[in-house]
Write a protein that holds these residues in place. Sequence first.
Motif, PDB file in Angstrom:
ATOM      1  N   LEU A   1      -0.583 -15.814 -10.035  1.00 53.87           N
ATOM      2  CA  LEU A   1      -0.328 -14.983  -8.866  1.00 53.87           C
ATOM      3  C   LEU A   1       0.638 -15.609  -7.794  1.00 53.87           C
ATOM      4  CD1 LEU A   1      -3.472 -12.944  -8.209  1.00 53.87           C
ATOM      5  CD2 LEU A   1      -1.368 -12.009  -9.140  1.00 53.87           C
ATOM      6  N   SER A   2       1.856 -15.091  -7.391  1.00 55.48           N
ATOM      7  CA  SER A   2       2.287 -15.348  -6.359  1.00 55.48           C
ATOM      8  C   SER A   2       1.521 -15.376  -5.069  1.00 55.48           C
ATOM      9  CB  SER A   2       3.799 -14.667  -6.369  1.00 55.48           C
ATOM     10  OG  SER A   2       3.599 -13.687  -5.894  1.00 55.48           O
ATOM     11  N   PRO A   3       1.962 -15.727  -3.861  1.00 54.51           N
ATOM     12  CA  PRO A   3       1.143 -15.818  -2.722  1.00 54.51           C
ATOM     13  C   PRO A   3       1.219 -14.228  -2.157  1.00 54.51           C
ATOM     14  CG  PRO A   3       2.224 -17.771  -2.480  1.00 54.51           C
ATOM     15  CD  PRO A   3       2.844 -17.278  -3.470  1.00 54.51           C
ATOM     16  N   SER A   4       2.302 -13.777  -2.334  1.00 57.50           N
ATOM     17  CA  SER A   4       2.290 -12.394  -1.829  1.00 57.50           C
ATOM     18  C   SER A   4       1.449 -11.068  -2.883  1.00 57.50           C
ATOM     19  CB  SER A   4       3.856 -11.766  -1.994  1.00 57.50           C
ATOM     20  OG  SER A   4       4.298 -11.974  -3.260  1.00 57.50           O
ATOM     21  N   GLU A   5       1.550 -11.562  -4.177  1.00 56.58           N
ATOM     22  CA  GLU A   5       0.761 -10.772  -5.020  1.00 56.58           C
ATOM     23  C   GLU A   5      -0.730 -11.060  -4.981  1.00 56.58           C
ATOM     24  OE1 GLU A   5       3.718 -10.508  -9.142  1.00 56.58           O
ATOM     25  OE2 GLU A   5       2.455 -12.287  -8.511  1.00 56.58           O
ATOM     26  N   ASP A   6      -1.184 -12.072  -4.434  1.00 59.60           N
ATOM     27  CA  ASP A   6      -2.307 -12.569  -3.999  1.00 59.60           C
ATOM     28  C   ASP A   6      -3.102 -11.905  -3.184  1.00 59.60           C
ATOM     29  OD1 ASP A   6      -4.747 -13.718  -3.516  1.00 59.60           O
ATOM     30  OD2 ASP A   6      -4.394 -15.859  -3.911  1.00 59.60           O
ATOM     31  N   GLU A   7      -2.438 -11.769  -1.752  1.00 55.97           N
ATOM     32  CA  GLU A   7      -2.581 -10.876  -0.597  1.00 55.97           C
ATOM     33  C   GLU A   7      -2.634  -9.441  -1.178  1.00 55.97           C
ATOM     34  OE1 GLU A   7      -3.532 -12.050   2.193  1.00 55.97           O
ATOM     35  OE2 GLU A   7      -3.435 -14.175   1.436  1.00 55.97           O
ATOM     36  N   HIS A   8      -1.530  -9.008  -1.959  1.00 59.27           N
ATOM     37  CA  HIS A   8      -1.610  -7.553  -2.241  1.00 59.27           C
ATOM     38  C   HIS A   8      -2.795  -7.004  -2.925  1.00 59.27           C
ATOM     39  CE1 HIS A   8       0.965  -4.386  -3.937  1.00 59.27           C
ATOM     40  NE2 HIS A   8      -0.055  -3.573  -3.228  1.00 59.27           N
ATOM     41  N   ILE A   9      -3.130  -7.784  -3.799  1.00 59.38           N
ATOM     42  CA  ILE A   9      -4.411  -7.357  -4.558  1.00 59.38           C
ATOM     43  C   ILE A   9      -5.687  -7.362  -3.819  1.00 59.38           C
ATOM     44  CG2 ILE A   9      -5.961  -8.121  -6.308  1.00 59.38           C
ATOM     45  CD1 ILE A   9      -3.723  -9.134  -8.049  1.00 59.38           C
ATOM     46  N   GLN A  10      -5.873  -8.341  -2.692  1.00 59.50           N
ATOM     47  CA  GLN A  10      -7.009  -8.520  -1.889  1.00 59.50           C
ATOM     48  C   GLN A  10      -6.921  -7.199  -0.848  1.00 59.50           C
ATOM     49  OE1 GLN A  10      -7.612 -12.202   0.324  1.00 59.50           O
ATOM     50  NE2 GLN A  10      -6.527 -13.396  -1.199  1.00 59.50           N
ATOM     51  N   ALA A  11      -5.717  -6.834  -0.595  1.00 55.21           N
ATOM     52  CA  ALA A  11      -5.485  -5.779   0.333  1.00 55.21           C
ATOM     53  C   ALA A  11      -5.902  -4.414  -0.366  1.00 55.21           C
ATOM     54  CB  ALA A  11      -4.002  -5.673   0.986  1.00 55.21           C
ATOM     55  N   ILE A  12      -5.665  -4.152  -1.662  1.00 53.51           N
ATOM     56  CA  ILE A  12      -5.973  -3.162  -2.491  1.00 53.51           C
ATOM     57  C   ILE A  12      -7.536  -3.016  -2.600  1.00 53.51           C
ATOM     58  CG2 ILE A  12      -5.767  -2.245  -4.666  1.00 53.51           C
ATOM     59  CD1 ILE A  12      -2.988  -3.389  -4.949  1.00 53.51           C
TER      60      ILE A  12
ATOM     61  N   ARG B   1     -13.162  -7.263 -14.053  1.00 54.92           N
ATOM     62  CA  ARG B   1     -11.927  -6.297 -14.105  1.00 54.92           C
ATOM     63  C   ARG B   1     -10.469  -7.032 -13.625  1.00 54.92           C
ATOM     64  NH1 ARG B   1     -15.445  -3.902 -16.454  1.00 54.92           N
ATOM     65  NH2 ARG B   1     -16.392  -2.045 -16.057  1.00 54.92           N
ATOM     66  N   ASN B   2      -9.418  -6.620 -14.034  1.00 53.12           N
ATOM     67  CA  ASN B   2      -8.192  -7.006 -13.562  1.00 53.12           C
ATOM     68  C   ASN B   2      -7.228  -5.898 -13.227  1.00 53.12           C
ATOM     69  OD1 ASN B   2      -7.788 -10.373 -13.528  1.00 53.12           O
ATOM     70  ND2 ASN B   2      -9.078  -9.510 -15.668  1.00 53.12           N
ATOM     71  N   LEU B   3      -6.516  -5.937 -12.299  1.00 56.40           N
ATOM     72  CA  LEU B   3      -5.703  -4.727 -11.937  1.00 56.40           C
ATOM     73  C   LEU B   3      -4.364  -4.632 -12.634  1.00 56.40           C
ATOM     74  CD1 LEU B   3      -7.325  -5.283  -9.099  1.00 56.40           C
ATOM     75  CD2 LEU B   3      -5.304  -4.528  -8.097  1.00 56.40           C
ATOM     76  N   ALA B   4      -3.917  -3.494 -13.118  1.00 56.42           N
ATOM     77  CA  ALA B   4      -2.905  -3.306 -14.032  1.00 56.42           C
ATOM     78  C   ALA B   4      -1.675  -3.636 -13.298  1.00 56.42           C
ATOM     79  CB  ALA B   4      -2.925  -1.594 -14.403  1.00 56.42           C
ATOM     80  N   ASN B   5      -0.588  -4.112 -14.191  1.00 57.40           N
ATOM     81  CA  ASN B   5       0.573  -4.570 -13.567  1.00 57.40           C
ATOM     82  C   ASN B   5       0.756  -5.581 -12.655  1.00 57.40           C
ATOM     83  OD1 ASN B   5       1.775  -2.302 -14.818  1.00 57.40           O
ATOM     84  ND2 ASN B   5       0.939  -0.933 -13.116  1.00 57.40           N
ATOM     85  N   PHE B   6      -0.376  -6.507 -12.847  1.00 58.98           N
ATOM     86  CA  PHE B   6      -0.281  -7.682 -12.089  1.00 58.98           C
ATOM     87  C   PHE B   6      -0.682  -8.985 -13.037  1.00 58.98           C
ATOM     88  CE2 PHE B   6      -1.127  -4.762  -8.447  1.00 58.98           C
ATOM     89  CZ  PHE B   6      -0.362  -5.498  -7.296  1.00 58.98           C
TER      90      PHE B   6
ATOM     91  N   GLN C   1     -12.820   2.703  -9.006  1.00 55.14           N
ATOM     92  CA  GLN C   1     -11.439   3.288 -10.104  1.00 55.14           C
ATOM     93  C   GLN C   1     -10.956   4.572  -9.596  1.00 55.14           C
ATOM     94  OE1 GLN C   1     -11.836   2.482 -14.299  1.00 55.14           O
ATOM     95  NE2 GLN C   1     -13.478   1.286 -14.035  1.00 55.14           N
ATOM     96  N   GLU C   2     -11.480   4.982  -8.450  1.00 49.93           N
ATOM     97  CA  GLU C   2     -10.951   6.195  -7.788  1.00 49.93           C
ATOM     98  C   GLU C   2      -9.627   5.932  -6.969  1.00 49.93           C
ATOM     99  OE1 GLU C   2     -13.610   8.169  -5.053  1.00 49.93           O
ATOM    100  OE2 GLU C   2     -14.952   8.610  -6.863  1.00 49.93           O
ATOM    101  N   SER C   3      -9.403   4.622  -6.706  1.00 53.03           N
ATOM    102  CA  SER C   3      -8.201   4.109  -5.923  1.00 53.03           C
ATOM    103  C   SER C   3      -7.581   2.992  -6.647  1.00 53.03           C
ATOM    104  CB  SER C   3      -8.490   3.778  -4.541  1.00 53.03           C
ATOM    105  OG  SER C   3      -9.616   2.842  -4.541  1.00 53.03           O
ATOM    106  N   ILE C   4      -8.349   2.324  -7.719  1.00 53.23           N
ATOM    107  CA  ILE C   4      -7.618   1.187  -8.319  1.00 53.23           C
ATOM    108  C   ILE C   4      -7.481   1.307  -9.807  1.00 53.23           C
ATOM    109  CG2 ILE C   4      -7.903  -1.298  -8.935  1.00 53.23           C
ATOM    110  CD1 ILE C   4      -9.629  -1.597  -6.290  1.00 53.23           C
ATOM    111  N   GLN C   5      -6.359   1.146 -10.471  1.00 49.92           N
ATOM    112  CA  GLN C   5      -5.999   1.341 -11.968  1.00 49.92           C
ATOM    113  C   GLN C   5      -6.432  -0.107 -12.602  1.00 49.92           C
ATOM    114  OE1 GLN C   5      -2.464   2.410 -13.181  1.00 49.92           O
ATOM    115  NE2 GLN C   5      -2.722   2.462 -15.334  1.00 49.92           N
ATOM    116  N   PHE C   6      -7.569  -0.513 -13.280  1.00 48.69           N
ATOM    117  CA  PHE C   6      -7.785  -1.783 -13.980  1.00 48.69           C
ATOM    118  C   PHE C   6      -7.141  -1.456 -15.345  1.00 48.69           C
ATOM    119  CE2 PHE C   6     -11.841  -1.391 -11.349  1.00 48.69           C
ATOM    120  CZ  PHE C   6     -11.502  -2.219 -10.384  1.00 48.69           C
TER     121      PHE C   6
END
Length: 371
Positions: A42-53, A31-36, A142-147
């Motif tokens: 990925l930039s370092p900040s995007e990488d950390e953001h996805i991990q946090a999500i 799976r991959n998150l939508a809008n990333f 998928q209740e909290s993540i949009q793939f």
Amino acid sequence: MKTGEYSGDAWYTAAGKDDDVVLSSKVSLVRNLANFPFPSRLSPSEDEHIQAIVLDSFNRMDNAADFHTVKISSLDPNGFKIMCERGILCETDSRGALILRNDGRLSCTVNTGDHVVLSSFSSGSDMESVADFLSGIDSKLQESIQFAASCDFGYLNSSIFDSGSGMKLSFTFHLPCLTFSGKIPSLVRDVEADKLSLKGLFGAGGATVVSFSGGSGSSLGFYYTLETASSTGGSEMEQLLNIVSWAKRITDIERTERSDSAARMNAYMKNFIQRSTALSKASLFLSFREAVEIISAVKLGKDTGLLDGIENSALHALLYRIQDGHLGYVLKNGRFDFEKDVSSEAQRIQWLRSMTLRETFEGISSPGLSL
């Protein structure tokens, strides 16, 4: 969720359905998150953001305490090797995070080749249950993540072969009698025509001192994996039913060949089993290749009634316990009295591998062999 550690518990120590032929079942969902962007962009900040999500989504689960997470870059070399040996990480994985359930049955990699790769394992032939279990985890995420997905192409992943359902399925088999009968090449062609692949689990065999079959094109220890070649053809249910049908067919054929082999057990096959068993008892050092073929021979002896006193689950677990990562962990955390000339780590691992086989095989009896 606990952080900074990985589990030593192992799902593969349990008995499983049809485990005389089928060692394990594995299902992965990519799976991959939508809008990333994909992980490679990925930039370092995007990488950390996805991990946090993703970590936050796991923390929302009812059994969140059963999961723990670790940064892949923080794994020591031996811990990383263990994760590769268990089929959780690939040798090329160097970034992202890893989430594991305590029993090792469920793993999730974050930002390796794709944003999320969920994998679940089970001993024996249990693909439908594994798929149902993993589907439940996917639905909870998928209740909290949009793939990322589309009506036309299904889930959108970094490889076109992993798009569509995003589901990857595999069985692991022990197929000595199909190998002896020379039917593996035609079986490979048949499964490939049905968009599956059958290949050696540990690479080519027949090159060690205990092999008797000549090894022309055979897999080391006669261990094979059957897996889907692509996630793009058909629905999840169609892909699942197809590989399960093939697994049952292969299991039935191997059992028929085994029955025929037991009825006409020749001297070469008996020699393979007897020599391998004797080698496990007499050796002070064993290479990984030697150990795999010895385990295979003992399993063949058990399944044909020539050997007794050991369970298939123990033989399956040995395939993990004899690998370098696991033995390196044992070496690091145990105390052993080595001979003075057994000084290198490689020598000590080979010594521990031999000791592991000897201890596991202590209770084996040989009603059908003159050991």
